[in-house]
Design a protein around this motif. Structure first.
Motif: not given
Length: 141
Positions: A53-66
């Motif tokens: 899904r669309h991502r654009s923040t540092r927090a999004d990258m942590a969520d992606l890894t999880r």
């Protein structure tokens, strides 16, 4: 031969991604990230692959890894990096991901190219080009 700062940064990023630690991965991203995964637009937001899904923040990258960790079988992953090309602040990584989808138990391989751009030591662009069909088939019910 001495590694360039960009090469050192991309190698650190790959190590952190390999560790699967969401916070350690996110530390290497800027607050705002130009993130793209090259999947057909109609495939984004599928319940089988919620990390796409669309991502654009540092927090999004942590969520992606999880989410990647949650949806794949631990211990059954392998990433082969074949080459890293560096040009200034940009790097492109070529390789193959081998994973097993936890919901279906299906193993898959996906060739990939990862284009990252660094600014002030942090990732500001993260574009992934992968075999979306292989991933989708592994997760389809």
């Amino acid at each position: 031969m001495t590694a360039t700062p960009t090469r050192t940064l991309v190698e650190r990023l790959l190590e952190r991604i390999g560790s699967g630690d969401p916070e350690a991965v996110a530390e290497l991203y800027a607050d705002d990230v130009d993130w793209l995964v090259d999947w057909p637009a109609y495939e984004h937001g599928r319940s089988e692959t919620p990390w796409i899904r669309h991502r654009s923040t540092r927090a999004d990258m942590a969520d992606l890894t999880r989410l990647l960790g949650e949806y794949h079988v631990p211990g059954e992953a392998d990433t082969q990096v074949e080459s890293i090309l560096v040009d200034g602040d940009d790097a492109v990584v070529f390789g193959e991901i081998r994973q097993t989808a936890k919901p279906t138990g299906r193993a898959y391989r996906s060739r990939f190219a990862l284009h990252v751009t660094f600014q002030d030591g942090l990732v500001i662009r993260n574009h992934v080009y992968e075999d979306s069909l292989a991933v989708a088939q592994a997760f389809s019910g």
